[in-house]
Design an enzyme around this catalytic site. Structure first.
Site: not given
Ligand code: PRP
Length: 183
Positions: A53, A108-109, A112, A140, A161, A168, A174
Site C-alpha cells: 500500500g 504505512e499508507d 485502520d 482513521k 473504504f 487497493d 492502486r
C-alpha cells in the site's frame, strides 16, 4: 465530477467522493518530508516502506527528505480481498538491511484497526534500532488497539473504504493519483 466518473482506470466503477486530490496529497507529502528532515538531525535513518500500500507514498515522500537515508521494505498482508481488516497479519518479506543502531521510520499508507502496526512494530523493536517511529499518510483514528504513537500523519481519514495512491480493493485502483471512495 463527470470527467472522474468516466475515469478509464476505474473499470466501470464510479467515484463516490474524492477524499484527497493529487495536489492536496503532494502539498502534504512535501510538508511531511520537511518534518521528517527536521526530526532527524543526525544518525543513520532507514525508511522502511510497508508494501504494497505505501509504494506511491513512499516514493514521493523519500524525495522530499533532505538528508541521507536508506530505503528498504516490509511486505505484510492483512485484508486479502475483503473490505474489512481480518486481523490476520502475515509477513511476506523481511528487510535484509541491518536495523540495529539505526533510526527506523516505518511508512504505512493507512492506519485502520492498527493490527498491522502492532505486529510489525513489535517485530522491529526486537532488532534494537536506536529509534522506531511510524509515518502514516492516512489515519482513521479508530485504532483503539494500537499500542504505538503515530509520530507523522498526513491526514485524518474519513471512515470510508478508500482506494488510490497505493490503496487497493482486491489489488485494483492502486494507480489512481487521487484517494477516493467508490460507489
Ligand atoms: C492494508 C493497509 C495497511 C493495513 C491497515 O494493507 O495497506 O497496511 O491494511 O489496516 P490495519 O490498521 O487494520 O491493520 P493490506 O493488508 O490490504 O495490504 P496492502 O498494503 O498490500 O494493500
Amino acid at each position: 465530477m463527470t470527467a472522474i466518473a468516466a475515469d478509464p482506470r476505474l473499470s466501470g466503477r464510479k467515484v463516490k467522493r474524492i477524499a484527497f486530490d493529487a495536489e492536496t496529497i503532494a502539498t502534504r507529502v512535501a510538508e511531511l518530508g520537511a518534518e521528517i528532515t527536521e526530526a532527524y538531525p543526525d544518525g543513520e535513518l532507514l525508511v522502511l516502506g510497508l508494501l504494497k500500500g505505501s509504494f506511491i507514498f513512499l516514493s514521493d515522500l523519500v524525495r522530499k527528505i533532505n538528508r541521507p537515508i536508506q530505503v528498504d521494505f516490509l511486505v505484510a498482508a492483512s485484508y486479502g480481498d475483503a473490505m474489512v481488516s481480518s486481523g490476520n497479519v502475515r509477513l511476506l518479506y523481511d528487510p535484509e538491511t541491518r536495523l540495529e543502531g539505526k533510526h527506523i521510520l516505518l511508512v504505512e499508507d493507512i492506519v485502520d484497526s492498527g493490527r498491522t502496526l502492532n505486529k510489525l512494530m513489535a517485530l522491529l523493536e526486537e532488532r534494537s534500532p536506536s529509534s522506531l517511529e511510524i509515518c502514516a499518510l492516512l489515519h482513521k483514528r479508530i485504532a483503539d488497539e494500537l499500542h504505538y504513537d503515530t509520530r507523522f500523519v498526513g491526514f485524518d481519514a474519513p471512515h470510508e473504504f478508500l482506494v488510490g495512491y497505493g490503496l487497493d480493493h482486491a489489488e485494483n485502483f492502486r494507480h489512481l493519483p487521487y484517494i477516493a471512495s467508490l460507489q
